[in-house]
Write an enzyme that holds these catalytic residues in place. Sequence first.
Site, PDB file in Angstrom:
ATOM      1  N   LYS A  22      -0.757  -9.737  33.663  1.00  0.00           N
ATOM      2  CA  LYS A  22       0.265 -10.856  34.243  1.00  0.00           C
ATOM      3  C   LYS A  22       0.603 -10.367  35.573  1.00  0.00           C
ATOM      4  O   LYS A  22       0.841 -11.316  36.452  1.00  0.00           O
ATOM      5  CB  LYS A  22       1.572 -10.845  33.180  1.00  0.00           C
ATOM      6  CG  LYS A  22       2.429 -11.771  33.867  1.00  0.00           C
ATOM      7  CD  LYS A  22       3.851 -11.501  33.094  1.00  0.00           C
ATOM      8  CE  LYS A  22       4.500 -10.009  33.352  1.00  0.00           C
ATOM      9  NZ  LYS A  22       5.656 -10.093  33.970  1.00  0.00           N
ATOM     10  N   ASN A  23       0.774  -9.119  35.740  1.00  0.00           N
ATOM     11  CA  ASN A  23       1.621  -9.064  37.110  1.00  0.00           C
ATOM     12  C   ASN A  23       0.597  -8.705  38.462  1.00  0.00           C
ATOM     13  O   ASN A  23       0.968  -8.632  39.418  1.00  0.00           O
ATOM     14  CB  ASN A  23       2.524  -7.539  37.150  1.00  0.00           C
ATOM     15  CG  ASN A  23       3.523  -7.720  36.302  1.00  0.00           C
ATOM     16  OD1 ASN A  23       4.069  -8.876  36.039  1.00  0.00           O
ATOM     17  ND2 ASN A  23       4.342  -6.681  36.071  1.00  0.00           N
ATOM     18  N   CYS A 116      19.541 -11.184  36.467  1.00  0.00           N
ATOM     19  CA  CYS A 116      18.371 -10.885  35.600  1.00  0.00           C
ATOM     20  C   CYS A 116      18.670  -9.660  34.663  1.00  0.00           C
ATOM     21  O   CYS A 116      19.940  -8.904  34.968  1.00  0.00           O
ATOM     22  CB  CYS A 116      17.084 -10.290  36.331  1.00  0.00           C
ATOM     23  SG  CYS A 116      15.891  -9.790  35.516  1.00  0.00           S
ATOM     24  N   ARG A 121      18.379  -7.313  41.201  1.00  0.00           N
ATOM     25  CA  ARG A 121      17.008  -7.202  41.722  1.00  0.00           C
ATOM     26  C   ARG A 121      17.170  -8.223  43.073  1.00  0.00           C
ATOM     27  O   ARG A 121      16.793  -9.305  43.093  1.00  0.00           O
ATOM     28  CB  ARG A 121      16.054  -8.103  40.624  1.00  0.00           C
ATOM     29  CG  ARG A 121      15.910  -7.286  39.270  1.00  0.00           C
ATOM     30  CD  ARG A 121      14.783  -7.913  38.479  1.00  0.00           C
ATOM     31  NE  ARG A 121      13.326  -7.683  39.005  1.00  0.00           N
ATOM     32  CZ  ARG A 121      12.383  -8.280  38.324  1.00  0.00           C
ATOM     33  NH1 ARG A 121      12.633  -9.013  37.177  1.00  0.00           N
ATOM     34  NH2 ARG A 121      11.342  -8.229  38.619  1.00  0.00           N
ATOM     35  N   ASP A 307       8.250  -0.530  33.164  1.00  0.00           N
ATOM     36  CA  ASP A 307       7.722  -1.566  32.182  1.00  0.00           C
ATOM     37  C   ASP A 307       7.427  -1.084  30.908  1.00  0.00           C
ATOM     38  O   ASP A 307       7.363  -1.988  29.991  1.00  0.00           O
ATOM     39  CB  ASP A 307       6.713  -2.624  32.805  1.00  0.00           C
ATOM     40  CG  ASP A 307       7.143  -3.289  33.938  1.00  0.00           C
ATOM     41  OD1 ASP A 307       8.427  -3.675  34.359  1.00  0.00           O
ATOM     42  OD2 ASP A 307       6.297  -3.908  34.763  1.00  0.00           O
ATOM     43  N   ARG A 399       6.322 -14.268  27.698  1.00  0.00           N
ATOM     44  CA  ARG A 399       6.309 -14.563  28.932  1.00  0.00           C
ATOM     45  C   ARG A 399       5.108 -13.695  29.549  1.00  0.00           C
ATOM     46  O   ARG A 399       4.484 -13.857  30.657  1.00  0.00           O
ATOM     47  CB  ARG A 399       7.449 -14.179  29.369  1.00  0.00           C
ATOM     48  CG  ARG A 399       8.573 -15.243  29.377  1.00  0.00           C
ATOM     49  CD  ARG A 399       9.846 -14.695  30.139  1.00  0.00           C
ATOM     50  NE  ARG A 399       9.416 -14.743  31.642  1.00  0.00           N
ATOM     51  CZ  ARG A 399      10.556 -14.184  32.300  1.00  0.00           C
ATOM     52  NH1 ARG A 399      11.615 -14.165  32.039  1.00  0.00           N
ATOM     53  NH2 ARG A 399      10.058 -14.283  33.647  1.00  0.00           N
TER      54      ARG A 399
HETATM   55  N1  EPU Z   1      14.157  -3.741  45.438  1.00  0.00           N
HETATM   56  C1  EPU Z   1      15.358  -3.786  46.551  1.00  0.00           C
HETATM   57  N2  EPU Z   1      15.165  -4.714  47.365  1.00  0.00           N
HETATM   58  C2  EPU Z   1      14.023  -5.895  47.509  1.00  0.00           C
HETATM   59  C3  EPU Z   1      13.137  -5.551  46.248  1.00  0.00           C
HETATM   60  C4  EPU Z   1      13.303  -4.748  45.304  1.00  0.00           C
HETATM   61  O1  EPU Z   1      15.973  -2.990  46.373  1.00  0.00           O
HETATM   62  O2  EPU Z   1      13.897  -6.735  48.374  1.00  0.00           O
HETATM   63  C5  EPU Z   1      14.425  -2.680  44.204  1.00  0.00           C
HETATM   64  C6  EPU Z   1      14.824  -3.235  43.034  1.00  0.00           C
HETATM   65  O3  EPU Z   1      15.858  -3.580  42.758  1.00  0.00           O
HETATM   66  C7  EPU Z   1      14.080  -2.171  42.279  1.00  0.00           C
HETATM   67  C8  EPU Z   1      12.940  -1.578  42.900  1.00  0.00           C
HETATM   68  O4  EPU Z   1      13.364  -2.131  44.229  1.00  0.00           O
HETATM   69  O5  EPU Z   1      15.109  -1.000  42.052  1.00  0.00           O
HETATM   70  C9  EPU Z   1      11.455  -2.039  42.571  1.00  0.00           C
HETATM   71  O6  EPU Z   1      11.547  -3.413  42.627  1.00  0.00           O
HETATM   72  P1  EPU Z   1      10.135  -4.149  42.744  1.00  0.00           P
HETATM   73  O7  EPU Z   1      10.404  -5.129  43.977  1.00  0.00           O
HETATM   74  O8  EPU Z   1       9.002  -3.312  42.960  1.00  0.00           O
HETATM   75  O9  EPU Z   1      10.200  -5.284  41.662  1.00  0.00           O
HETATM   76  P2  EPU Z   1       9.249  -6.392  41.623  1.00  0.00           P
HETATM   77  O10 EPU Z   1       8.198  -6.501  42.618  1.00  0.00           O
HETATM   78  O11 EPU Z   1      10.465  -7.877  41.684  1.00  0.00           O
HETATM   79  C10 EPU Z   1       7.633  -5.931  39.788  1.00  0.00           C
HETATM   80  C11 EPU Z   1       7.039  -6.400  38.531  1.00  0.00           C
HETATM   81  C12 EPU Z   1       8.078  -6.137  37.204  1.00  0.00           C
HETATM   82  C13 EPU Z   1       8.117  -4.554  37.415  1.00  0.00           C
HETATM   83  C14 EPU Z   1       8.714  -4.046  38.914  1.00  0.00           C
HETATM   84  C15 EPU Z   1       8.722  -2.511  39.293  1.00  0.00           C
HETATM   85  C16 EPU Z   1       5.824  -8.504  38.913  1.00  0.00           C
HETATM   86  C17 EPU Z   1       5.703 -10.001  38.681  1.00  0.00           C
HETATM   87  N3  EPU Z   1       6.962  -7.717  38.446  1.00  0.00           N
HETATM   88  O12 EPU Z   1       8.623  -6.746  40.089  1.00  0.00           O
HETATM   89  O13 EPU Z   1       7.532  -6.291  36.210  1.00  0.00           O
HETATM   90  O14 EPU Z   1       9.154  -4.127  36.421  1.00  0.00           O
HETATM   91  O15 EPU Z   1       7.564  -4.472  39.734  1.00  0.00           O
HETATM   92  O16 EPU Z   1       7.392  -1.854  38.898  1.00  0.00           O
HETATM   93  O17 EPU Z   1       4.839  -7.867  39.418  1.00  0.00           O
HETATM   94  C18 EPU Z   1       7.714  -6.949  33.953  1.00  0.00           C
HETATM   95  O18 EPU Z   1       6.676  -7.183  33.578  1.00  0.00           O
HETATM   96  O19 EPU Z   1       8.243  -6.809  32.648  1.00  0.00           O
HETATM   97  C19 EPU Z   1       8.492  -6.623  34.985  1.00  0.00           C
HETATM   98  C20 EPU Z   1       9.939  -6.651  35.150  1.00  0.00           C
END
Ligand code: EPU
Length: 421
Positions: A22-23, A116, A121, A307, A399
């Site tokens: 999915k991701n 969330c 996030r 995850d 989801r």
């Molecule tokens: N963060 C910031 N600023 C930003 C973005 C992120 O401080 O602008 C922080 C977040 O708060 C967190 C860390 O950076 O502490 C990592 O977050 P990241 O941005 O990597 O998460 P994401 O890209 O929004 C994806 C996955 C998540 C998974 C995370 C971490 C997708 C669609 N989602 O989210 O998946 O937990 O990477 O590996 O790819 C799930 O599938 O259950 C899920 C939540």
Amino acid sequence: MDRFLVERSGPLRGTVEVGGAKNAALPIMAACLLTEEESLLDGVPRVTDVESMLNILRVLGVECFWNGDTLVLRPGGYTGWTAPYELVSLMRASVCVLGPLLAKQGRARVPLPGGCVIGLRPIDLHLKGLQALGAEIVMDHGDIVARAERLCGNTAHVAGPSGSSVLATANVMMVATLAEGVTIIEQAACEPEVVDLANFLIAMGAKIVGHGTSIMHVEGVSRLRGARYRVIADRIEAGTLLMATAMLGGDVLVRGAREDHLRAVVDKLIEACVTIEQEDGGLRVRSTRELKGVEVTTLPFPGFPTDLQAPMTALMSVSRGVSLMTEKIYPERFMHVPELKRMGAQISREGPSAIVKGVERLSGAPVNASDLRAAAALVLAGLVAENCTEVFGIEHLDRGYAHLEQKLVSLGARLTRERSS
Ligand code: EPU
């Protein structure tokens, strides 16, 4: 709302195939907005987050349909640049349309994803990265409004206090493919899903090197073409199936599971006394269900994935001795803990850590899943608990996991879905 009725089960035996990730699929679907040409995607899982992304793409003007198991995306001359709040609020990953819309249409309006259950996030790293490439960004009525006359390559940093951001790396990489000149993405996320997006963009004609490392170079091109691509297998689903077998005992071949995507998880399961070997395009897992407590810290790839924190915490609940789970990505991602405690797990929280004292038996109870990984954890806990466990909130599971219950049942697990009328 549907619920699962879960009975004590095991051991698990047989072969199971891991579905597409999915991701990986969600940003790849968004990347189709970078071209007018048709793309054909194989291995996209039929989960509700994918449906939500399809609905957003349709609103933007992209023709989307399934041809058997292949997802066909035809952007043509789509003109949409506004992602609707009702759809974005369903799924935070919608933010990955921001980059492609900006790169292709010169403007994008995407509602700021709200709060969330897994914690704060923020999206500051996305915005800073896009600004480095020349985007002007303002907030308007809760929406991010980004515009750019001209996007130019630059150096962009996509890491914050918790490490690199996966989707900020994706957004900056997508914009950079069509920006003038070279973009250097520093502290880029190295997750396999980021590498998969880079490979898809390369198949579209993008010039990218360094994906899978912390420094990526993207040289902008004037246009991208459509591509046919198969998304990678879902390492989180694979890890969940390994953990289910570890907890229930048995002998299962998880086909499609990749050791190079799951090394930290495999190492911890082996430390917990599970046998895991590479075999026939997958990983074979054997377990006597006699598990030993371990210490785990979630970290960006190649560390232990956040995850899989919730399912691993369920496993720790029935492992001998004391285990320690420290969550470094989302320090508040422990909503499953009170539910596991309702089933008799002995867990105490200290800041970003959960201290888990293994118990002989969990006992079935009605429990509520707060997010998709919490839902998986509660299903695994229910499968080793005495009596029946009712898992509510499984719309969260839907989801991100395609057919998880059928897969577990095919291996011998006892759970049924009760559909609400
Ligand atoms: N963060 C910031 N600023 C930003 C973005 C992120 O401080 O602008 C922080 C977040 O708060 C967190 C860390 O950076 O502490 C990592 O977050 P990241 O941005 O990597 O998460 P994401 O890209 O929004 C994806 C996955 C998540 C998974 C995370 C971490 C997708 C669609 N989602 O989210 O998946 O937990 O990477 O590996 O790819 C799930 O599938 O259950 C899920 C939540």
